[in-house]
Design an enzyme around this catalytic site. Structure first.
Site, PDB file in Angstrom:
ATOM      1  CD  GLU A  68      -9.397   4.157 -13.928  1.00 35.94           C
ATOM      2  OE1 GLU A  68     -10.551   4.356 -14.308  1.00 35.94           O
ATOM      3  OE2 GLU A  68      -9.054   4.241 -12.749  1.00 35.94           O
TER       4      GLU A  68
ATOM      5  CB  CYS B 141      -0.158   8.808 -11.766  1.00 37.74           C
ATOM      6  SG  CYS B 141      -0.668   7.820 -10.350  1.00 37.74           S
TER       7      CYS B 141
ATOM      8  CB  CYS C  69      -3.900  -2.810  -3.652  1.00 36.13           C
ATOM      9  SG  CYS C  69      -2.578  -2.610  -2.431  1.00 36.13           S
TER      10      CYS C  69
ATOM     11  CB  CYS D 227      -5.430   1.637   2.693  1.00 32.82           C
ATOM     12  SG  CYS D 227      -3.702   1.164   2.793  1.00 32.82           S
TER      13      CYS D 227
ATOM     14  CB  CYS E 287      -7.129   3.149  -0.896  1.00 31.84           C
ATOM     15  SG  CYS E 287      -6.416   2.756  -2.507  1.00 31.84           S
TER      16      CYS E 287
ATOM     17  CB  CYS F  31      -3.862  10.140  -4.507  1.00 36.31           C
ATOM     18  SG  CYS F  31      -2.222  10.381  -5.135  1.00 36.31           S
TER      19      CYS F  31
HETATM   20  N1  SAH Z   1       0.271   1.518  -2.571  1.00 31.34           N
HETATM   21  C1  SAH Z   1       1.097   2.651  -2.555  1.00 31.34           C
HETATM   22  C2  SAH Z   1       0.987   3.490  -3.803  1.00 31.34           C
HETATM   23  C3  SAH Z   1      -0.367   3.695  -4.397  1.00 31.34           C
HETATM   24  S1  SAH Z   1      -1.503   4.656  -3.489  1.00 31.34           S
HETATM   25  C4  SAH Z   1       0.818   3.479  -1.315  1.00 31.34           C
HETATM   26  O1  SAH Z   1      -0.162   3.212  -0.649  1.00 31.34           O
HETATM   27  O2  SAH Z   1       1.611   4.372  -1.013  1.00 31.34           O
HETATM   28  C5  SAH Z   1      -0.912   6.320  -3.807  1.00 31.34           C
HETATM   29  C6  SAH Z   1      -1.252   7.313  -2.713  1.00 31.34           C
HETATM   30  O3  SAH Z   1      -2.660   7.599  -2.689  1.00 31.34           O
HETATM   31  C7  SAH Z   1      -0.917   6.823  -1.314  1.00 31.34           C
HETATM   32  O4  SAH Z   1      -0.272   7.814  -0.578  1.00 31.34           O
HETATM   33  C8  SAH Z   1      -2.294   6.548  -0.750  1.00 31.34           C
HETATM   34  O5  SAH Z   1      -2.294   6.532   0.639  1.00 31.34           O
HETATM   35  C9  SAH Z   1      -3.090   7.659  -1.363  1.00 31.34           C
HETATM   36  N2  SAH Z   1      -4.535   7.465  -1.276  1.00 31.34           N
HETATM   37  C10 SAH Z   1      -5.203   6.310  -1.232  1.00 31.34           C
HETATM   38  N3  SAH Z   1      -6.535   6.534  -1.155  1.00 31.34           N
HETATM   39  C11 SAH Z   1      -6.699   7.874  -1.164  1.00 31.34           C
HETATM   40  C12 SAH Z   1      -7.843   8.718  -1.129  1.00 31.34           C
HETATM   41  N4  SAH Z   1      -9.068   8.220  -1.076  1.00 31.34           N
HETATM   42  N5  SAH Z   1      -7.636  10.066  -1.162  1.00 31.34           N
HETATM   43  C13 SAH Z   1      -6.385  10.565  -1.244  1.00 31.34           C
HETATM   44  N6  SAH Z   1      -5.276   9.820  -1.302  1.00 31.34           N
HETATM   45  C14 SAH Z   1      -5.423   8.472  -1.255  1.00 31.34           C
HETATM   46 FE1  SF4 Z   2      -2.941  -0.452  -1.717  1.00 33.68          FE
HETATM   47 FE2  SF4 Z   2      -4.434   1.743  -1.805  1.00 33.68          FE
HETATM   48 FE3  SF4 Z   2      -3.256   1.054   0.462  1.00 33.68          FE
HETATM   49 FE4  SF4 Z   2      -1.779   1.984  -1.584  1.00 33.68          FE
HETATM   50  S1  SF4 Z   2      -3.340   3.117  -0.429  1.00 33.68           S
HETATM   51  S2  SF4 Z   2      -1.373   0.184  -0.288  1.00 33.68           S
HETATM   52  S3  SF4 Z   2      -2.940   1.120  -3.304  1.00 33.68           S
HETATM   53  S4  SF4 Z   2      -4.833  -0.135  -0.599  1.00 33.68           S
END
Ligand code: SAH
Ligand code: SF4
Length: 346
Positions: free
Chosen positions: A95, A108, A115, A119, A122, A339
């Site tokens: 996407e 974006c 990934c 996390c 996410c 995000c």
């Molecule tokens: N992997 C990288 C980039 C992709 S994630 C990283 O983690 O930085 C992009 C951003 O979205 C990151 O700051 C991540 O922590 C945030 N993010 C992930 N899940 C989210 C959620 N459920 N709500 C808001 N931001 C989120």
């Molecule tokens: Fe991966 Fe999501 Fe963590 Fe970014 S926030 S490192 S995309 S698991």
């Protein structure tokens, strides 16, 4: 035959020059093709009309110019965010999100399918890791959004690597894509208009510091104690906060660039006064900016976005310690384009 036919978007200009040399074509043809790809953003070799027909035919036969197949388009209710679902050549899906606000039009894009960092909050992390994207597949996403923006008479102003995946775990392809984005003879995006976001891959941060790039680095922090960060972001067990902060101090010293910290506010989890104080203590005196963003809820995580009162209290503590910060509003969440909400459909 996919492996013997190069994807034109995966090639550096020097690769293209070498290819054309091996075909005994004039060297300036490589530059012309480069301009068709990244300045004119053509979607077929046919459209490269300054090339002789014979060369176009050879390119068609021996290279690929994959244009993403758009499976779905969604526009947010406020019209500020739009999300397109693209199908790649192997039918994996990514996407891409276009965010329009004020004078900015930002793309974006994703760097991996899924990934491996995992996390908890996410959606991409919840789906696990599928594969790395190539630099060409990253360019394809950027070009797709740029074409959409240009079709409406505007220009793409920013690119953020904040879609699916951890860019520093796909280092070489990501760096190759960044170099292609900022190429003066090609796509010509300003370095300072690009933001790479990482969960804190320490060796990647040291490497990036050596590249002499002027891009913006964002780091997903989300917790200021190892205990909490270990729970939310398992990567912290590998690269803990002290190691991460040391790498970032080195990055700032080498690049003289401000680092941005991302902090997703989760009610009752990381929005406590203790976490705000711990954050302020960790970043005091550093050239940083903290971006606060209320959690976008995802299916696999029970947490909720912080209430306005808790956000205020958090912000007040940062203010008291003079830590620069911005509270970002949630955008595109009605089309799950916020995000951390991108994931592949099954
Ligand atoms: N992997 C990288 C980039 C992709 S994630 C990283 O983690 O930085 C992009 C951003 O979205 C990151 O700051 C991540 O922590 C945030 N993010 C992930 N899940 C989210 C959620 N459920 N709500 C808001 N931001 C989120
Ligand atoms: Fe991966 Fe999501 Fe963590 Fe970014 S926030 S490192 S995309 S698991």
């Amino acid at each position: 035959m996919l492996d013997v036919q190069p994807n034109l978007y995966d090639l550096e200009l020097t690769d293209l020059e070498a290819l054309l040399k091996s075909w005994e074509e004039a060297p300036y043809r490589a530059r012309q093709i480069w301009e068709w790809l990244y300045c004119h953003k053509v979607t077929s070799i046919e459209q490269m009309t300054s090339l002789p027909k014979s060369l176009r035919e050879r390119l068609q036969a021996e290279t690929r110019l994959p244009v993403p197949h758009v499976l779905d388009k969604l526009e947010s209710l406020d019209g500020e965010t739009r999300k397109d679902l693209l199908e790649l050549e192997d039918r994996e899906q990514v996407e891409v999100v276009l965010m329009r606000y004020i004078e900015r039009r930002s793309a974006c894009i994703s760097t991996q399918i899924g990934c491996s960092v995992g996390c908890k909050f996410c959606a991409t992390g919840q789906m696990g890791f599928k594969r790395n994207l190539t630099s060409g597949e990253m360019m394809m996403q950027v070009l797709h959004v740029a074409r959409e923006v240009e079709a409406r008479g505007k220009r793409l102003s920013n690119v953020v690597l904040m879609g699916m995946g951890e860019p520093l775990l796909n280092y070489n392809h990501t760096l190759a894509a960044l170099r292609r984005m900022v190429d003066h003879k090609g796509f010509q995006m300003g370095q300072r208009r690009i933001t790479l976001s990482t969960s804190g891959i320490v060796p990647g941060i040291y490497k990036l510091a050596e590249e002499q790039f002027q891009i913006n680095l964002a780091v997903s922090l989300h917790a200021a104690t190892d205990e909490l960060r270990n729970q939310l972001m398992p990567i912290n067990r590998r690269y803990n906060l002290n190691d991460l902060m040391k790498a970032l101090s080195d990055y700032i010293a080498q690049t003289n660039r401000r680092v941005m910290f991302e902090w997703v506010l989760i009610e009752g989890v990381n929005d406590t006064p203790e976490q705000a104080e711990a954050l302020a203590a960790r970043v005091a005196g550093m050239l940083v900016h903290v971006n606060l963003i209320p959690l976008n809820p995802t299916e696999g995580f029970e947490g909720q976005p912080s209430s306005p009162e808790r956000m205020d209290a958090f912000v007040n503590i940062l203010d008291r310690h003079h830590i620069p910060h911005t509270l970002r509003l949630r955008r595109g969440t009605d089309i799950v384009a916020g995000c951390g909400q991108l994931r592949q459909r099954s």
